[in-house]
Write a protein that holds these residues in place. Sequence first.
Motif, mmCIF file in Angstrom:
data_model
loop_
_atom_site.group_PDB
_atom_site.id
_atom_site.type_symbol
_atom_site.label_atom_id
_atom_site.label_comp_id
_atom_site.label_asym_id
_atom_site.label_seq_id
_atom_site.Cartn_x
_atom_site.Cartn_y
_atom_site.Cartn_z
ATOM 1 N N GLU A 105 0.819 -1.211 0.000
ATOM 2 C CA GLU A 105 0.000 0.000 0.000
ATOM 3 C C GLU A 105 0.857 1.267 0.000
ATOM 4 O O GLU A 105 0.463 2.287 -0.581
ATOM 5 C CB GLU A 105 -0.950 0.001 1.205
ATOM 6 C CG GLU A 105 -1.890 1.195 1.296
ATOM 7 C CD GLU A 105 -2.842 1.332 0.110
ATOM 8 O OE1 GLU A 105 -3.498 2.382 0.001
ATOM 9 O OE2 GLU A 105 -2.938 0.389 -0.713
ATOM 10 N N ARG A 108 1.605 1.662 -3.681
ATOM 11 C CA ARG A 108 0.406 2.027 -4.437
ATOM 12 C C ARG A 108 -0.028 3.454 -4.131
ATOM 13 O O ARG A 108 -0.339 4.246 -5.031
ATOM 14 C CB ARG A 108 -0.743 1.069 -4.116
ATOM 15 C CG ARG A 108 -1.959 1.251 -5.040
ATOM 16 C CD ARG A 108 -3.253 0.829 -4.356
ATOM 17 N NE ARG A 108 -3.589 1.707 -3.248
ATOM 18 C CZ ARG A 108 -4.196 2.884 -3.397
ATOM 19 N NH1 ARG A 108 -4.534 3.322 -4.592
ATOM 20 N NH2 ARG A 108 -4.483 3.613 -2.332
ATOM 21 N N ALA A 109 -0.039 3.793 -2.847
ATOM 22 C CA ALA A 109 -0.461 5.132 -2.448
ATOM 23 C C ALA A 109 0.511 6.187 -2.973
ATOM 24 O O ALA A 109 0.092 7.262 -3.410
ATOM 25 C CB ALA A 109 -0.567 5.216 -0.926
ATOM 26 N N ILE A 114 -1.025 9.861 -2.847
ATOM 27 C CA ILE A 114 -1.530 9.900 -1.479
ATOM 28 C C ILE A 114 -0.333 9.896 -0.530
ATOM 29 O O ILE A 114 0.443 8.934 -0.524
ATOM 30 C CB ILE A 114 -2.443 8.689 -1.195
ATOM 31 C CG1 ILE A 114 -3.626 8.697 -2.155
ATOM 32 C CG2 ILE A 114 -2.916 8.687 0.252
ATOM 33 C CD1 ILE A 114 -4.450 7.420 -2.132
ATOM 34 N N PHE A 117 -1.428 7.108 4.916
ATOM 35 C CA PHE A 117 -2.700 6.419 5.106
ATOM 36 C C PHE A 117 -2.692 5.729 6.466
ATOM 37 O O PHE A 117 -1.637 5.487 7.054
ATOM 38 C CB PHE A 117 -2.927 5.387 3.992
ATOM 39 C CG PHE A 117 -1.832 4.354 3.896
ATOM 40 C CD1 PHE A 117 -1.904 3.153 4.600
ATOM 41 C CD2 PHE A 117 -0.711 4.596 3.117
ATOM 42 C CE1 PHE A 117 -0.891 2.213 4.521
ATOM 43 C CE2 PHE A 117 0.310 3.657 3.032
ATOM 44 C CZ PHE A 117 0.228 2.469 3.740
ATOM 45 N N SER A 164 3.585 7.095 2.677
ATOM 46 C CA SER A 164 3.683 6.439 1.374
ATOM 47 C C SER A 164 5.116 6.504 0.856
ATOM 48 O O SER A 164 5.966 7.197 1.419
ATOM 49 C CB SER A 164 2.726 7.101 0.387
ATOM 50 O OG SER A 164 1.406 7.038 0.861
#
Length: 254
Positions: A105, A108-109, A114, A117, A164
């Motif tokens: 993640e 991906r983020a 982003i 998270f 991230s």
Amino acid sequence: MTKLCASAAVAVSDIVSGASLAVGGFGLCGIPDVLIAAIAQGSATDLEIFSNNCGTDGIGLGILLAGKRIRRVTASYVGENSEFARQYLSGELEVELTPQGTLAEKLRAGGAGIPAFFTPAGVGTLVAEGGLPWRYRVDGSVALASPPKEVREFDGRRYVLERSVTTDFALVHAQTGDTEGNLVFNKAAMNFNPLAAMAARTCIAQVENLVQPGELDPAQVHLPGVFVDRIVHTGAQPKHIERRTVTPAKAPIV
């Protein structure tokens, strides 16, 4: 401008010392081995690696590790590489161990823009509370430990804040790609490759089969070419196995 590079050496030529790399692969499955070997032939050192693992002794990222070319690794699993363990425990290598889903993640983020998270993974452990050894001293004491992270409650459940990841470069392996960078991965060899590609400012892909634009069914493309900056056509490469386990042959029934 074409994305196709004449060789792996050309494709990685601007990876300099101190660069950060997101590297696809899971164990030795789907690793960009030709690109890694090309970096090993160059002079870049003090590299920061984000990858599920660091290859095995003498294969994949293990080549760069053995050459003392890696300064820091963020990974989820390191158990198949004895040189990795030796460098980490002797203080030669900085390591941040991260839950596998969290690492996925993070990549991906980062690719989605982003910055951070919240996730439940790691709450109540040293991942969230801090104190994980990132770097040891020669005498075995901890030289640098992970800091505590913000933990917040949502709907009665606690979550830890994770930053991230974005990197200078990504190295990925695909079974098939076209000259525009659209990639198709082979089954489980897909693993971290698309995520690594998304997280990088410059993505370099090695492909076994190279086709022309329009030859790939758009519905079958796993990673759009917008994420890929350079392509190297390597042809089929030998597939390595981390640990081969076979069932002993049984005596024939007579």
